[in-house]
Design an enzyme around this catalytic site. Sequence first.
Site, PDB file in Angstrom:
ATOM      1  N   ALA A  57      50.373  52.849  19.993  1.00 48.47           N
ATOM      2  CA  ALA A  57      48.924  52.591  19.172  1.00 48.47           C
ATOM      3  C   ALA A  57      48.070  53.766  19.636  1.00 48.47           C
ATOM      4  O   ALA A  57      47.328  54.511  18.891  1.00 48.47           O
ATOM      5  CB  ALA A  57      48.709  51.154  19.607  1.00 48.47           C
ATOM      6  N   ALA A  58      47.461  53.647  21.045  1.00 50.87           N
ATOM      7  CA  ALA A  58      46.322  54.328  21.409  1.00 50.87           C
ATOM      8  C   ALA A  58      46.678  55.993  21.221  1.00 50.87           C
ATOM      9  O   ALA A  58      45.820  56.703  20.702  1.00 50.87           O
ATOM     10  CB  ALA A  58      45.955  54.034  23.101  1.00 50.87           C
ATOM     11  N   ARG A  88      42.910  64.655  11.796  1.00 46.48           N
ATOM     12  CA  ARG A  88      41.803  64.367  10.657  1.00 46.48           C
ATOM     13  C   ARG A  88      40.496  65.179  10.955  1.00 46.48           C
ATOM     14  O   ARG A  88      40.010  65.608   9.977  1.00 46.48           O
ATOM     15  CB  ARG A  88      41.250  62.935  10.489  1.00 46.48           C
ATOM     16  CG  ARG A  88      42.358  62.204   9.415  1.00 46.48           C
ATOM     17  CD  ARG A  88      41.759  60.799   9.654  1.00 46.48           C
ATOM     18  NE  ARG A  88      42.960  59.789   9.723  1.00 46.48           N
ATOM     19  CZ  ARG A  88      43.055  59.003  10.439  1.00 46.48           C
ATOM     20  NH1 ARG A  88      42.288  58.696  11.458  1.00 46.48           N
ATOM     21  NH2 ARG A  88      44.331  58.192  10.632  1.00 46.48           N
ATOM     22  N   GLU A  99      56.983  61.066  24.297  1.00 44.80           N
ATOM     23  CA  GLU A  99      57.171  59.699  24.219  1.00 44.80           C
ATOM     24  C   GLU A  99      58.653  59.470  24.715  1.00 44.80           C
ATOM     25  O   GLU A  99      59.634  60.072  24.375  1.00 44.80           O
ATOM     26  CB  GLU A  99      57.259  59.223  22.617  1.00 44.80           C
ATOM     27  CG  GLU A  99      57.809  57.697  22.515  1.00 44.80           C
ATOM     28  CD  GLU A  99      57.241  56.709  23.273  1.00 44.80           C
ATOM     29  OE1 GLU A  99      55.918  56.637  23.537  1.00 44.80           O
ATOM     30  OE2 GLU A  99      57.797  55.850  24.149  1.00 44.80           O
ATOM     31  N   SER A 157      54.353  54.594  17.297  1.00 46.68           N
ATOM     32  CA  SER A 157      53.528  53.627  16.542  1.00 46.68           C
ATOM     33  C   SER A 157      54.169  52.423  15.990  1.00 46.68           C
ATOM     34  O   SER A 157      54.036  52.195  14.717  1.00 46.68           O
ATOM     35  CB  SER A 157      52.782  54.564  15.415  1.00 46.68           C
ATOM     36  OG  SER A 157      52.394  55.836  15.828  1.00 46.68           O
ATOM     37  N   CYS A 188      53.354  43.397  19.183  1.00 43.13           N
ATOM     38  CA  CYS A 188      53.151  42.010  18.993  1.00 43.13           C
ATOM     39  C   CYS A 188      53.873  41.579  18.017  1.00 43.13           C
ATOM     40  O   CYS A 188      54.069  40.299  17.760  1.00 43.13           O
ATOM     41  CB  CYS A 188      51.427  41.985  18.582  1.00 43.13           C
ATOM     42  SG  CYS A 188      50.624  43.358  19.165  1.00 43.13           S
ATOM     43  N   ASN A 192      44.480  50.468  19.520  1.00 45.53           N
ATOM     44  CA  ASN A 192      44.062  50.992  18.079  1.00 45.53           C
ATOM     45  C   ASN A 192      42.705  51.489  18.164  1.00 45.53           C
ATOM     46  O   ASN A 192      42.300  52.620  17.760  1.00 45.53           O
ATOM     47  CB  ASN A 192      44.338  50.335  16.803  1.00 45.53           C
ATOM     48  CG  ASN A 192      45.706  50.420  16.569  1.00 45.53           C
ATOM     49  OD1 ASN A 192      45.966  51.183  15.918  1.00 45.53           O
ATOM     50  ND2 ASN A 192      46.613  49.331  16.873  1.00 45.53           N
ATOM     51  N   TYR A 236      30.433  27.313   4.068  1.00 46.98           N
ATOM     52  CA  TYR A 236      30.741  25.970   3.871  1.00 46.98           C
ATOM     53  C   TYR A 236      31.391  25.375   2.525  1.00 46.98           C
ATOM     54  O   TYR A 236      30.614  25.861   1.636  1.00 46.98           O
ATOM     55  CB  TYR A 236      29.731  24.907   4.211  1.00 46.98           C
ATOM     56  CG  TYR A 236      29.840  23.589   3.577  1.00 46.98           C
ATOM     57  CD1 TYR A 236      31.103  22.732   4.024  1.00 46.98           C
ATOM     58  CD2 TYR A 236      29.050  23.004   2.738  1.00 46.98           C
ATOM     59  CE1 TYR A 236      31.146  21.706   3.694  1.00 46.98           C
ATOM     60  CE2 TYR A 236      29.170  21.847   2.338  1.00 46.98           C
ATOM     61  CZ  TYR A 236      30.353  21.007   2.675  1.00 46.98           C
ATOM     62  OH  TYR A 236      30.622  19.839   1.921  1.00 46.98           O
ATOM     63  N   TRP A 251      29.562  20.498   8.849  1.00 45.96           N
ATOM     64  CA  TRP A 251      29.285  21.319  10.175  1.00 45.96           C
ATOM     65  C   TRP A 251      30.754  21.840  10.677  1.00 45.96           C
ATOM     66  O   TRP A 251      31.608  21.126  11.014  1.00 45.96           O
ATOM     67  CB  TRP A 251      28.886  20.318  11.275  1.00 45.96           C
ATOM     68  CG  TRP A 251      27.336  19.507  11.142  1.00 45.96           C
ATOM     69  CD1 TRP A 251      26.920  18.490  10.525  1.00 45.96           C
ATOM     70  CD2 TRP A 251      25.986  20.196  11.510  1.00 45.96           C
ATOM     71  NE1 TRP A 251      25.761  18.348  10.431  1.00 45.96           N
ATOM     72  CE2 TRP A 251      24.927  19.334  11.346  1.00 45.96           C
ATOM     73  CE3 TRP A 251      25.782  21.466  12.263  1.00 45.96           C
ATOM     74  CZ2 TRP A 251      23.802  19.755  11.428  1.00 45.96           C
ATOM     75  CZ3 TRP A 251      24.567  21.571  12.435  1.00 45.96           C
ATOM     76  CH2 TRP A 251      23.698  20.796  12.025  1.00 45.96           C
TER      77      TRP A 251
END
Lengths: 457, 457
Positions: A12-13, A23, A36, A42, A46, A310, A431, A439
């Site tokens: 990710a990082a 870009r 890698e 990528s 998780c 990310n 709400y 509440w």
Amino acid sequence: MSERLVVIGADAAGMSAASQARRLKDRDALEIVAFERGGFSSYSACGIPYWVGGQVAERDELIARTPDEHRERDIDLRMRTEVTELDVPGKRVRARDLRSGEEYWTAYDKLVIATGARPVRPELPGIDAPGVHGVQTLDDGQALLDTLAATEGRRAVVVGAGYIGVEMAEALVQRGYRVTVVNRGQEPMSTLDPDMGRLVHEAMSGMGIEMVDDAEVTGIRTGDDKRVRAVATADAEYPADVVVLGIGVRPQTDLARAAGLPLGAQGGLLTDLSMRVRGHADIWAGGDCVEVRDLVAGNERHIALGTHANKHGQVIGSNVGGDYATFPGVVGTAVSKVCDLEIARTGLREKDARAAGLQYVTATIESTSRAGYFPGAALMTVKMLAERRTGRLLGVQIVGHEGAAKRVDVAAVALTARMTVEQLTALDLGYAPPFSPVWDPVLVAARKAVTAVRKAG
Amino acid sequence: MSERLVVIGADAAGMSAASQARRLKDRDALEIVAFERGGFSSYSACGIPYWVGGQVAERDELIARTPDEHRERDIDLRMRTEVTELDVPGKRVRARDLRSGEEYWTAYDKLVIATGARPVRPELPGIDAPGVHGVQTLDDGQALLDTLAATEGRRAVVVGAGYIGVEMAEALVQRGYRVTVVNRGQEPMSTLDPDMGRLVHEAMSGMGIEMVDDAEVTGIRTGDDKRVRAVATADAEYPADVVVLGIGVRPQTDLARAAGLPLGAQGGLLTDLSMRVRGHADIWAGGDCVEVRDLVAGNERHIALGTHANKHGQVIGSNVGGDYATFPGVVGTAVSKVCDLEIARTGLREKDARAAGLQYVTATIESTSRAGYFPGAALMTVKMLAERRTGRLLGVQIVGHEGAAKRVDVAAVALTARMTVEQLTALDLGYAPPFSPVWDPVLVAARKAVTAVRKAG
């Protein structure tokens, strides 16, 4: 004149940084080489528990971008290639192709370290036995699935009761296993206060998961075939056809340490607000190998979480690409679930507040996810910490069912804005009966916290 | 020496105020007399569509506290008793018992006006025909249910496509009706910008609801039995066995106006931050009869919403009871649903921003409620407005499915804290695959808004 950016670690990082830099600068202005060690780029670590559990059918669904997709964007991504040495004065890295064994040096103008974290794997008798699995990488996940497919017995022991542990417990329940979770903490989910962890213990027990707290694993017992048979603690043995280790992770910073880069108390790289390694103008670091600023406690912490990785990558890529961005820090938000139980936390626990020298009050309430009369209204418990005197919000923990976890986001924003619990009580939250009581539970907790702050004086 | 508090109106604001005042002062210190024109106290008007739709089985589930429960707390609640005159210099109100016709004056030391709102009921031919229903009170809801039970035809027309209109459309679909929604706006949900309202139109059409926009109702056609037969517009007629009016509400402030109390541009009472009627030391007002401060636009607006009414009551009761509290204002958050479509908004629409003299940019994105690979991940569209130059968040609108609506709360807190969209991009929101993509949809919108702010210069 072209510069070369070297990226170590293609999850990710690292790859967010590479993509964002690309870009901003094309190949004529910036050459990008990424190394890698593993076989995937990528991907969503998780998501592994849900792949193991069967909710995600295919491994490849967890891959956001393949090596070839990165290469199409003019990123020279070298898979199965480990960086073995970092020469900071010489501005170069030494890499080894793990297939050919070839080693070579590559010079960099700018460097991104995104080496991630490594799972804690205690030195225990039997820890390397067949049937004992970590679940950090896609390869780990595949190995575990292979074991599950090849094993007849249906007893699983999960060691550790943090996020990975409880999510793997769910996955194994989904696969039809009888699951025992062995945990050395007082309660599961030590990222919560024990009183809230207790609710997780009770809910998981109610799902038929055997919860063993306060238990230090002393070894893995194996059979004549050398395969795992049981997990042993000082007091007992828990039969196991498969064992999953979910004990947590540590920053993977051996390379950085050897190169003399600055590390924090928890072993993560220390960066400035632009994610540049402190004292090093040309080196950035992000993801699970860094420590991040805790905006509530005011110190640095290691938090391994894809969403931070990310963001780090995005910030690093912007800066490397000649634009400007910063990562201000975190408030410590995390959400998880075990079957239909939702668990969330943000900010400080009681022990964090004490460690930070803060005096605080607490308020705990029960409320529902929807108007009480609306079908599907589910109970949740919300605990709130507020600073004594100032009433500043310090933390929120939520344990409940559908609609509970993401309510913590309100507290995350309020912590970022340094709001008081009194200010919280006036928040204009959405709400309608299908979505909230009149509440919102977070506001009910805030009202009780206001009272507690006033009483404490 | 005992004081007397008089409360006009026994729903959310009035009875929250009375209850909170009673918590702070017992009957020896404060006598509380409350007048209610209708037959119910402290009920959830917002729940009526779900009672009509059948998700809530019993009317009484919508009643938070009955008159007798209030009386047990030493509140002298007089039901079916209308206050007909307010004598401010004389500090007294005249009430009429609607059953006996008896009229009498009651003196007050402190007064709370919580007279609520009344539904807009246009003067149209046939508007009072049997089969034409408003849905503001429990009596209205019961009358509608009686009509539904007694009517064989299964064609319903809902006039108006705001919150009440779309919720009633859902309720009638649930009851098995063919539903037409006739709406004079360009798109349904005029609390959204038209581009987002269009998404609601499309989704409701997809549910089989006939959506008629840009259509002014000219009359209600009736049959020989005087019952409703159709709703007529300038261009067409829509057959109807039952008609529900959901055109919105106006503050119920005839009494206040006659007494010379200060009213705002939208007809609501104007109060200070302690909810005291401006210029009147002993009169408070709250709930659907007041205008509230819009913290984003910096003006006053009328917003009829139970969650505000409850907060007002809490603040008023604290102040009346000798404690201290304020209601700082709102950011304009509202959530709703139509079957499985979720709709949310907070802050300013484009036209609100223009009216406030603000220059702005917009960003609209599509994302999912969960990680894209996670089962049940549902699409949502998020539109964000940010101020030009400063980048301050001005508003968010969300249309999507499960998990979409309550995400607006993040923006509500950020608006309250006057955050910029750049600050939003760094928010530490809860992430796990079952709950969010690695970039939460609100953050994805914020990132795009940052780009738009920079481009606009």
